[in-house]
Design a protein around this motif. Structure first.
Motif, short mmCIF file in Angstrom:
data_model
loop_
_atom_site.label_atom_id
_atom_site.label_comp_id
_atom_site.label_asym_id
_atom_site.label_seq_id
_atom_site.Cartn_x
_atom_site.Cartn_y
_atom_site.Cartn_z
N PRO A 239 -10.05 -33.75 29.62
CA PRO A 239 -8.71 -34.19 29.26
C PRO A 239 -7.65 -33.37 30.00
CG PRO A 239 -9.62 -32.85 27.50
CD PRO A 239 -10.70 -33.02 28.53
N LYS A 240 -6.56 -34.00 30.33
CA LYS A 240 -5.48 -33.36 31.07
C LYS A 240 -4.76 -32.38 30.15
CE LYS A 240 -2.97 -33.00 34.78
NZ LYS A 240 -3.50 -32.14 35.81
N LEU A 241 -4.53 -31.17 30.66
CA LEU A 241 -3.82 -30.15 29.88
C LEU A 241 -2.41 -29.97 30.42
CD1 LEU A 241 -6.56 -27.38 29.62
CD2 LEU A 241 -5.98 -29.11 27.93
N GLY A 242 -1.47 -29.81 29.53
CA GLY A 242 -0.09 -29.53 29.90
C GLY A 242 0.23 -28.07 29.63
N ASP A 243 1.45 -27.68 29.95
CA ASP A 243 1.87 -26.30 29.74
C ASP A 243 1.75 -25.89 28.28
OD1 ASP A 243 2.45 -25.82 32.42
OD2 ASP A 243 4.50 -26.57 32.22
N GLY A 244 2.03 -26.80 27.35
CA GLY A 244 1.95 -26.49 25.93
C GLY A 244 0.54 -26.27 25.43
N ASP A 245 -0.44 -26.72 26.20
CA ASP A 245 -1.83 -26.58 25.79
C ASP A 245 -2.39 -25.17 26.02
OD1 ASP A 245 -2.17 -29.26 24.89
OD2 ASP A 245 -2.29 -29.88 26.99
N LEU A 246 -1.65 -24.32 26.73
CA LEU A 246 -2.12 -22.96 26.96
C LEU A 246 -2.25 -22.20 25.64
CD1 LEU A 246 -0.27 -21.82 30.20
CD2 LEU A 246 -2.66 -22.47 29.92
N SER A 247 -1.37 -22.49 24.69
CA SER A 247 -1.48 -21.82 23.39
C SER A 247 -2.76 -22.24 22.66
CB SER A 247 -0.25 -22.08 22.52
OG SER A 247 -0.12 -23.46 22.25
N THR A 248 -3.19 -23.48 22.85
CA THR A 248 -4.45 -23.94 22.27
C THR A 248 -5.63 -23.19 22.92
OG1 THR A 248 -3.51 -26.12 21.86
CG2 THR A 248 -5.91 -25.96 21.84
N LEU A 249 -5.56 -23.00 24.22
CA LEU A 249 -6.61 -22.26 24.91
C LEU A 249 -6.69 -20.82 24.42
CD1 LEU A 249 -6.38 -23.33 28.67
CD2 LEU A 249 -8.25 -23.76 27.08
N GLU A 250 -5.55 -20.25 24.07
CA GLU A 250 -5.53 -18.86 23.60
C GLU A 250 -6.35 -18.69 22.32
OE1 GLU A 250 -1.37 -17.95 23.34
OE2 GLU A 250 -1.24 -17.48 25.48
N SER A 251 -6.52 -19.75 21.55
CA SER A 251 -7.29 -19.65 20.31
C SER A 251 -8.77 -20.00 20.51
CB SER A 251 -6.67 -20.53 19.22
OG SER A 251 -6.76 -21.90 19.58
N ALA A 252 -9.14 -20.36 21.75
CA ALA A 252 -10.54 -20.70 22.04
C ALA A 252 -11.37 -19.43 22.16
CB ALA A 252 -10.62 -21.51 23.34
N LYS A 253 -12.67 -19.58 22.04
CA LYS A 253 -13.58 -18.44 22.21
C LYS A 253 -13.54 -17.98 23.66
CE LYS A 253 -16.65 -19.84 18.52
NZ LYS A 253 -17.98 -20.26 18.13
N PRO A 254 -13.48 -16.66 23.89
CA PRO A 254 -13.41 -16.14 25.26
C PRO A 254 -14.55 -16.61 26.16
CG PRO A 254 -12.97 -14.39 23.69
CD PRO A 254 -13.41 -15.58 22.90
N GLY A 255 -15.74 -16.77 25.60
CA GLY A 255 -16.88 -17.23 26.40
C GLY A 255 -16.68 -18.62 26.95
N VAL A 256 -16.06 -19.49 26.16
CA VAL A 256 -15.78 -20.86 26.61
C VAL A 256 -14.79 -20.83 27.76
CG1 VAL A 256 -14.78 -23.08 25.94
CG2 VAL A 256 -16.31 -21.88 24.37
N ILE A 257 -13.76 -20.02 27.61
CA ILE A 257 -12.75 -19.91 28.67
C ILE A 257 -13.39 -19.37 29.94
CG2 ILE A 257 -10.67 -18.64 29.37
CD1 ILE A 257 -9.78 -18.87 26.41
N ALA A 258 -14.23 -18.35 29.82
CA ALA A 258 -14.88 -17.75 30.99
C ALA A 258 -15.76 -18.75 31.73
CB ALA A 258 -15.68 -16.52 30.59
#
Length: 85
Positions: free
Chosen positions: A42-61
């Protein structure tokens, strides 16, 4: 348990430069910005960065590493964020 499928792409040289400047040396922010630019669906916008901040670090990595691998920057990225061999 997965919730769906995502599609990612490689970053352009200009995008890599932009995220490096915007991250200001913060490796987690660099990872999140790589995902923000490299995730097609799914396409992420600038506002979605705050959602990413609450994700598990392993998923982000994992997501950021895949995008950086596609961009030809996998080894450099692994050294920068301290993952891999």
């Amino acid at each position: 348990e997965g919730l769906g499928t995502i599609c990612v792409r490689s970053l352009t040289a200009g995008e890599v430069q932009q995220i490096n400047v915007a991250a200001k040396g913060d490796d987690m922010r660099l990872s999140m910005l790589a995902i923000r630019y490299g995730m097609v669906a799914p396409k992420l916008g600038d506002g979605d960065l705050s959602t990413l901040e609450s994700a598990k670090p392993g998923v982000i990595a994992v997501l950021a590493k895949r995008i950086m691998d596609l961009s030809g920057m996998g080894a450099d990225f692994e050294k920068k964020v301290g993952i891999g061999s």
